[in-house]
Design an enzyme around this catalytic site. Sequence first.
Site, PDB file in Angstrom:
ATOM      1  N   GLN A 146      -1.161  16.900  51.520  1.00 36.69           N
ATOM      2  CA  GLN A 146      -1.924  18.132  51.102  1.00 36.69           C
ATOM      3  C   GLN A 146      -3.194  18.188  51.602  1.00 36.69           C
ATOM      4  O   GLN A 146      -3.731  17.232  52.305  1.00 36.69           O
ATOM      5  CB  GLN A 146      -1.975  18.247  49.715  1.00 36.69           C
ATOM      6  CG  GLN A 146      -2.503  17.113  49.031  1.00 36.69           C
ATOM      7  CD  GLN A 146      -2.230  16.604  47.486  1.00 36.69           C
ATOM      8  OE1 GLN A 146      -1.612  17.602  46.953  1.00 36.69           O
ATOM      9  NE2 GLN A 146      -2.287  15.446  47.063  1.00 36.69           N
ATOM     10  N   ASP A 155      -0.285  13.704  34.718  1.00 36.19           N
ATOM     11  CA  ASP A 155      -1.186  14.438  35.110  1.00 36.19           C
ATOM     12  C   ASP A 155      -0.851  14.862  36.472  1.00 36.19           C
ATOM     13  O   ASP A 155      -1.252  14.337  37.450  1.00 36.19           O
ATOM     14  CB  ASP A 155      -2.586  13.713  35.034  1.00 36.19           C
ATOM     15  CG  ASP A 155      -3.777  14.387  35.824  1.00 36.19           C
ATOM     16  OD1 ASP A 155      -3.653  15.439  35.651  1.00 36.19           O
ATOM     17  OD2 ASP A 155      -4.744  13.659  35.912  1.00 36.19           O
TER      18      ASP A 155
HETATM   19  N1  AAT Z   1      -6.938  14.961  36.641  1.00 42.13           N
HETATM   20  C1  AAT Z   1      -7.079  15.944  37.444  1.00 42.13           C
HETATM   21  C2  AAT Z   1      -6.083  17.050  37.790  1.00 42.13           C
HETATM   22  C3  AAT Z   1      -4.981  17.109  38.369  1.00 42.13           C
HETATM   23  S1  AAT Z   1      -4.612  15.877  39.266  1.00 42.13           S
HETATM   24  C4  AAT Z   1      -2.831  16.030  40.038  1.00 42.13           C
HETATM   25  C5  AAT Z   1      -2.580  14.831  40.974  1.00 42.13           C
HETATM   26  O1  AAT Z   1      -1.092  14.687  40.918  1.00 42.13           O
HETATM   27  C6  AAT Z   1      -3.145  14.962  42.304  1.00 42.13           C
HETATM   28  O2  AAT Z   1      -3.799  13.952  42.740  1.00 42.13           O
HETATM   29  C7  AAT Z   1      -1.872  14.881  43.020  1.00 42.13           C
HETATM   30  O3  AAT Z   1      -1.871  14.368  44.635  1.00 42.13           O
HETATM   31  C8  AAT Z   1      -0.514  14.135  42.157  1.00 42.13           C
HETATM   32  N2  AAT Z   1       0.680  14.394  42.391  1.00 42.13           N
HETATM   33  C9  AAT Z   1       1.297  15.626  42.884  1.00 42.13           C
HETATM   34  N3  AAT Z   1       2.620  15.367  43.094  1.00 42.13           N
HETATM   35  C10 AAT Z   1       2.779  14.088  42.585  1.00 42.13           C
HETATM   36  C11 AAT Z   1       3.932  13.207  42.661  1.00 42.13           C
HETATM   37  N4  AAT Z   1       5.182  13.732  42.794  1.00 42.13           N
HETATM   38  N5  AAT Z   1       4.128  11.768  42.291  1.00 42.13           N
HETATM   39  C12 AAT Z   1       2.651  11.247  41.756  1.00 42.13           C
HETATM   40  N6  AAT Z   1       1.561  12.066  41.925  1.00 42.13           N
HETATM   41  C13 AAT Z   1       1.656  13.450  42.471  1.00 42.13           C
HETATM   42  C14 AAT Z   1      -4.056  18.197  37.844  1.00 42.13           C
HETATM   43  C15 AAT Z   1      -4.651  19.497  38.212  1.00 42.13           C
HETATM   44  C16 AAT Z   1      -4.145  20.626  37.367  1.00 42.13           C
HETATM   45  C17 AAT Z   1      -4.242  22.007  38.202  1.00 42.13           C
HETATM   46  C18 AAT Z   1      -3.950  23.064  37.542  1.00 42.13           C
HETATM   47  N7  AAT Z   1      -3.948  24.363  38.078  1.00 42.13           N
END
Ligand code: AAT
Length: 292
Positions: free
Chosen positions: A34, A159
Site C-alpha cells: 500500500q 485491528d
Molecule cells: N491501529 C490503527 C488502525 C488501523 S491499522 C490496520 C492495519 O492492518 C494496517 O497496519 C495494515 O497494514 C494491517 N493489515 C491489513 N491487512 C492485513 C492482513 N491481511 N494481515 C495483517 N495485517 C493487515 C485500522 C484503521 C481502520 C480504518 C477505518 N476507516
Amino acid sequence: VIPGWFSEISPMWPGEAHSLKVEKILFQGNSEYQKVMVFQSSTYGKVLVLDGVIQLTERDECAYQEMIVHLPLCSISNPKKVLVIGGGDGGVLREVSRHSSVEQIDICEIDKMVVDVSKQFFPAVAVGYEDPRVTLHIGDGVAFLKAVPEGTYDAVIVDSSDPIGPAQELFEKPFFESVARALRPGGVVCTQAESIWLHMHIIEDIVKNCRQIFKGSVNYAWTTVPTYPSGVIGFMLCSTEGSPVDFKHPVNPIDANDSHSKSKGPLKFYNSEIHTAAFCLPSFAKKVIDPK
Ligand code: AAT
C-alpha cells in the site's frame, strides 16, 4: 480537493470526504502492499494514512485503541495469551500491555513499513513494541491464523484496515472460522467492524457469519473517532462456547493506576461506564444487528 488540505475520498463512503488541514507532509512511500503517508495536521497532530485512508491521528487514536482492546480484555478474567492481527502502529500493543495478567502478546502485521514508520513518527503509539511480552510476526494475518494450534489464545484482537486492499479477507467467513479455532473455550475476539452510518450491509454480513460460528455471545459495540469516516466506528465482539462471557458487564475492570506507566501515560478514553454504554445501539442499527 482543496489545496493544502487532505481529503479522505473512498468508494466506501461515496459522496462525502472528511478533510484535515496539512501543515507538512513528513513521509511518503510505497510498500509492497500500500501507499504509506504521514503528515502533520493543524489540529489533530500527526496523521498516518494508508492508501488514502486515515489509520490514526495523535489526537483521537486513544478512542479507538483503548476501546478495541479493553472491551474484550476487561470482559474475561485473567487474559494470558493475546493475538493481535494488523495494528502495526503498536497502539493496540500499548493497550494490551496495560493488563498485568497477560503473559504473551503475538502480533501479525502484513506491512513492515507501517511498523517502521510508526516507530519513527509516532513514538507514543509504537511504545507498545517496548513491552518484552510482545513478539512481532510480519505476514498475512489470514495465513498466520491458519497455522495457530487449536485453542491457543484467550483473546484475538483484529485491528484491521477497511475491506478494500490487503484486509479484505479479514472480513470473510473463513477468517472468522480460523479465529474461533485459535481461541480457547470461552475465549473472545474483537474485530474492527466499520460504521453504523455507512456500512450497515457489511455489519449485517459480519453479524450473520459470527452468529453461525461463535456459540457464546455475539455483540456489536461502537465508539466515537472524529477522524474516521462518519465519526464513529464499531467492533464485533464474540466469544466461543465455554464459560459464558457477558460483554456488557466487565468482570476484569482495569485499574487506571495499575495500568499507568511513565512511557505509556494514563488511559484517556476508556472506563467501565463507557464500556457498558458502548453496547447501546440506535434503533435503526438495533433493528438489523439485534432484532428481538
Ligand atoms: N491501529 C490503527 C488502525 C488501523 S491499522 C490496520 C492495519 O492492518 C494496517 O497496519 C495494515 O497494514 C494491517 N493489515 C491489513 N491487512 C492485513 C492482513 N491481511 N494481515 C495483517 N495485517 C493487515 C485500522 C484503521 C481502520 C480504518 C477505518 N476507516
